[in-house]
Design a protein around this motif. Structure first.
Motif, mmCIF file in Angstrom:
data_model
loop_
_atom_site.group_PDB
_atom_site.id
_atom_site.type_symbol
_atom_site.label_atom_id
_atom_site.label_comp_id
_atom_site.label_asym_id
_atom_site.label_seq_id
_atom_site.Cartn_x
_atom_site.Cartn_y
_atom_site.Cartn_z
ATOM 1 N N LEU A 19 6.396 8.729 -2.967
ATOM 2 C CA LEU A 19 7.015 8.182 -1.762
ATOM 3 C C LEU A 19 7.116 6.669 -1.904
ATOM 4 O O LEU A 19 6.258 6.043 -2.533
ATOM 5 N N PRO A 20 8.141 6.056 -1.319
ATOM 6 C CA PRO A 20 8.274 4.606 -1.411
ATOM 7 C C PRO A 20 7.286 3.877 -0.504
ATOM 8 O O PRO A 20 6.626 4.476 0.354
ATOM 9 N N VAL A 21 7.217 2.577 -0.690
ATOM 10 C CA VAL A 21 6.532 1.677 0.238
ATOM 11 C C VAL A 21 7.601 1.004 1.082
ATOM 12 O O VAL A 21 8.463 0.291 0.561
ATOM 13 N N ILE A 22 7.578 1.280 2.377
ATOM 14 C CA ILE A 22 8.475 0.628 3.348
ATOM 15 C C ILE A 22 7.563 0.190 4.476
ATOM 16 O O ILE A 22 7.190 0.988 5.344
ATOM 17 N N SER A 23 7.167 -1.072 4.490
ATOM 18 C CA SER A 23 5.990 -1.418 5.277
ATOM 19 C C SER A 23 5.885 -2.913 5.504
ATOM 20 O O SER A 23 6.314 -3.723 4.666
ATOM 21 N N ALA A 24 5.286 -3.262 6.639
ATOM 22 C CA ALA A 24 4.777 -4.624 6.808
ATOM 23 C C ALA A 24 3.498 -4.759 5.993
ATOM 24 O O ALA A 24 2.771 -3.787 5.778
ATOM 25 N N SER A 25 3.248 -5.963 5.517
ATOM 26 C CA SER A 25 1.997 -6.234 4.811
ATOM 27 C C SER A 25 0.811 -6.036 5.746
ATOM 28 O O SER A 25 0.891 -6.291 6.951
ATOM 29 N N ARG A 26 -0.293 -5.573 5.171
ATOM 30 C CA ARG A 26 -1.541 -5.492 5.923
ATOM 31 C C ARG A 26 -2.453 -6.679 5.610
ATOM 32 O O ARG A 26 -3.508 -6.825 6.220
ATOM 33 N N ALA A 27 -2.023 -7.535 4.665
ATOM 34 C CA ALA A 27 -2.856 -8.654 4.244
ATOM 35 C C ALA A 27 -2.335 -10.001 4.727
ATOM 36 O O ALA A 27 -3.068 -10.988 4.693
ATOM 37 N N ALA A 28 -1.073 -10.049 5.164
ATOM 38 C CA ALA A 28 -0.474 -11.325 5.553
ATOM 39 C C ALA A 28 0.572 -11.079 6.633
ATOM 40 O O ALA A 28 1.100 -9.970 6.771
ATOM 41 N N THR A 29 0.877 -12.111 7.387
ATOM 42 C CA THR A 29 1.889 -12.011 8.432
ATOM 43 C C THR A 29 3.274 -12.286 7.868
ATOM 44 O O THR A 29 3.445 -13.030 6.899
ATOM 45 N N ASN A 30 4.278 -11.664 8.480
ATOM 46 C CA ASN A 30 5.687 -11.911 8.160
ATOM 47 C C ASN A 30 6.044 -11.611 6.705
ATOM 48 O O ASN A 30 6.983 -12.180 6.156
ATOM 49 N N GLY A 38 -3.040 -9.730 -2.682
ATOM 50 C CA GLY A 38 -4.201 -8.853 -2.589
ATOM 51 C C GLY A 38 -3.912 -7.433 -2.182
ATOM 52 O O GLY A 38 -4.826 -6.703 -1.783
ATOM 53 N N GLU A 39 -2.642 -6.994 -2.281
ATOM 54 C CA GLU A 39 -2.291 -5.615 -1.915
ATOM 55 C C GLU A 39 -1.938 -4.846 -3.185
ATOM 56 O O GLU A 39 -0.976 -5.177 -3.887
ATOM 57 N N THR A 40 -2.728 -3.830 -3.476
ATOM 58 C CA THR A 40 -2.619 -3.087 -4.721
ATOM 59 C C THR A 40 -1.899 -1.767 -4.478
ATOM 60 O O THR A 40 -2.256 -1.015 -3.587
ATOM 61 N N VAL A 41 -0.877 -1.515 -5.299
ATOM 62 C CA VAL A 41 -0.058 -0.306 -5.166
ATOM 63 C C VAL A 41 -0.019 0.408 -6.508
ATOM 64 O O VAL A 41 0.215 -0.227 -7.543
ATOM 65 N N PRO A 42 -0.233 1.732 -6.527
ATOM 66 C CA PRO A 42 -0.161 2.480 -7.800
ATOM 67 C C PRO A 42 1.281 2.728 -8.218
ATOM 68 O O PRO A 42 1.804 3.834 -8.135
ATOM 69 N N VAL A 43 1.940 1.673 -8.683
ATOM 70 C CA VAL A 43 3.347 1.733 -9.061
ATOM 71 C C VAL A 43 3.459 1.578 -10.569
ATOM 72 O O VAL A 43 2.712 0.815 -11.188
ATOM 73 N N ARG A 44 4.388 2.323 -11.142
ATOM 74 C CA ARG A 44 4.606 2.240 -12.589
ATOM 75 C C ARG A 44 6.114 2.147 -12.853
ATOM 76 O O ARG A 44 6.919 2.716 -12.103
ATOM 77 N N PRO A 45 6.497 1.461 -13.915
ATOM 78 C CA PRO A 45 7.918 1.392 -14.260
ATOM 79 C C PRO A 45 8.323 2.560 -15.147
ATOM 80 O O PRO A 45 7.545 3.037 -15.973
ATOM 81 N N GLU A 46 9.543 3.034 -14.972
ATOM 82 C CA GLU A 46 10.120 4.036 -15.851
ATOM 83 C C GLU A 46 11.560 3.631 -16.160
ATOM 84 O O GLU A 46 12.229 2.995 -15.343
ATOM 85 N N LEU A 99 12.710 -7.921 12.292
ATOM 86 C CA LEU A 99 13.226 -8.747 13.379
ATOM 87 C C LEU A 99 12.728 -8.313 14.753
ATOM 88 O O LEU A 99 12.638 -9.138 15.672
ATOM 89 N N ASP A 100 12.399 -7.010 14.912
ATOM 90 C CA ASP A 100 11.967 -6.507 16.221
ATOM 91 C C ASP A 100 10.479 -6.162 16.257
ATOM 92 O O ASP A 100 9.919 -5.975 17.327
ATOM 93 N N GLY A 101 9.878 -6.016 15.089
ATOM 94 C CA GLY A 101 8.465 -5.647 15.032
ATOM 95 C C GLY A 101 8.214 -4.168 14.931
ATOM 96 O O GLY A 101 7.087 -3.744 14.686
ATOM 97 N N ALA A 107 3.420 3.444 4.556
ATOM 98 C CA ALA A 107 2.618 2.228 4.709
ATOM 99 C C ALA A 107 1.980 1.816 3.385
ATOM 100 O O ALA A 107 1.575 2.660 2.578
ATOM 101 N N ILE A 108 1.846 0.532 3.184
ATOM 102 C CA ILE A 108 1.325 0.025 1.920
ATOM 103 C C ILE A 108 -0.167 0.242 1.774
ATOM 104 O O ILE A 108 -0.699 0.235 0.655
#
Length: 374
Positions: free
Chosen positions: A313-324, A212-220, A351-353, A363-364
């Protein structure tokens, strides 16, 4: 069902680096790669170890990662072919030079001093063979280049020595969380772990969408070409200001030409196709700067698939929809230099949070409700 502490989806540099840094902390890691390690953006990029020209939010990450590059052998036992050539961004007009001035002034106002404005005389001292029409540029002395395929596999070997398993030809079709475990389903088996990292490049958006996490990403399709050998004439790694360019000469005399050259991406078939019309335009830039290369032959051109995101910019993030659940993807053709450092930050996040450098800009959930996967 095969179990681990951490599953990593994607065997590119960011996946292998993250796996290494987590294994170094004692985690039992399995990496699931759909093709083979370094097949796409991590194997076909121009190899620039570049802090020069980064978006402001990426600069702290790039500077931290650059220090790892300079100590790579101590970290993983190999240097990935890293050469501290310096990187030079070429200005070819007064407008280009003014853009360089404004860029350096912006960075200095933010406290960054790694990019230095240089005049025409300095450019010609650094690169005497360059065409005399250049007007100046920006110099980053501690930047350089490395060999992408070699670097990614160096991290793979280092992670394997620490017990990480790499399973190639293992595309993940479905991810889901069952209780406190993440399940990854592939055509050749089911895998389970407490924590899951999605680092699958252009295929990451579809996996994020499954939770359920939507990202405006496209392949090139990202392209490179390499020339026949020629006598040494260029020591630095060169970038363009007014037009795209990534250019370097290896010790064996060959010249590698890139610069976010966009080809054709076939995402379903995991295939990148060369667009020769665009390659010709890039070759023309090179011969404008080095006229003596006009009749130099091109030995080979190739392409892979890279993920580009709407805001570059990249996505480097914990999920906001699910744990771990964690993400590291969408590096927009500029992720190679960041790989060693971002792998460390992702390991800290998982590993550290919390990472030792802020990742808030990546953030995603930054895109808002109107974003959609392309």
């Amino acid at each position: 069902m095969t179990e681990a502490d951490v599953l990593v989806i994607g065997g590119g540099l960011h996946g292998t680096s993250s796996a290494f840094h987590m294994a170094r902390r004692g985690a039992k890691v399995i990496v699931l790669e759909a093709d083979y390690v370094a097949r796409h953006s991590s194997g076909v990029n121009a190899g620039g170890v570049r802090t020069l020209g980064r978006p402001l939010p990426e600069i702290p990450l790039a500077l931290m990662s650059r220090e790892i590059w300079h100590g790579m052998t101590d970290l993983i036992g190999e240097n990935g072919g890293f050469v501290a050539s310096g990187q030079l961004k070429i200005a070819e007009s007064e407008d280009d030079l003014e853009a360089c001035r404004q860029r350096v002034a912006l960075l200095e106002a933010q406290g960054f001093t790694h990019e230095k404005l240089v005049d025409r005389k300095t450019v010609l001292e650094l690169e005497p063979a360059i065409a005399p029409h250049v007007t100046g540029g920006i110099w980053a002395e501690r930047d350089g280049y490395a060999l992408p395929f070699r670097t990614t596999n160096a991290f793979r070997r280092a992670a394997q020595r620490l017990g990480t398993r790499f399973l190639e030809g293992m595309p993940v079709k479905r991810i889901e969380q069952r209780g406190n475990r993440w399940i990854a389903q592939t055509p050749r088996g089911v895998f389970s772990a407490e924590k899951l990292l999605v680092s699958a490049g252009a295929w990451s958006g579809a996996l994020a969408q499954q939770v359920g996490e939507t990202v405006p990403v496209r392949p090139e399709g990202l392209m490179l070409m390499v020339t026949q050998r020629v006598a040494p004439f260029c020591r630095s790694t060169l970038l363009g200001t007014g037009r795209p360019l990534s250019f370097k000469q290896f010790d064996n005399g060959t010249v590698v030409i890139g610069g976010k050259l966009i080809g054709i991406a076939d995402l379903p078939n995991r295939h990148g196709e060369v667009d020769f019309v665009r390659l010709v335009k890039s070759a023309r830039t090179v011969t404008d700067l080095f006229p003596h290369l006009k009749h130099l032959g091109v030995n080979r051109a190739w392409a892979g698939v890279e993920a580009f995101i709407q805001d570059d910019l990249p996505v480097i993030s914990a999920s906001r929809a699910a744990t771990n659940l964690y993400y590291s993807f969408g590096y927009c053709g500029s992720g190679f230099q960041l790989g060693p450092g971002c792998g460390k930050l992702v390991s800290e996040l998982m590993l550290d949070g919390a990472p030792s450098l802020s990742l808030d800009a990546f953030a995603i959930d930054r895109f808002g409700r109107g974003a959609s996967v392309h």
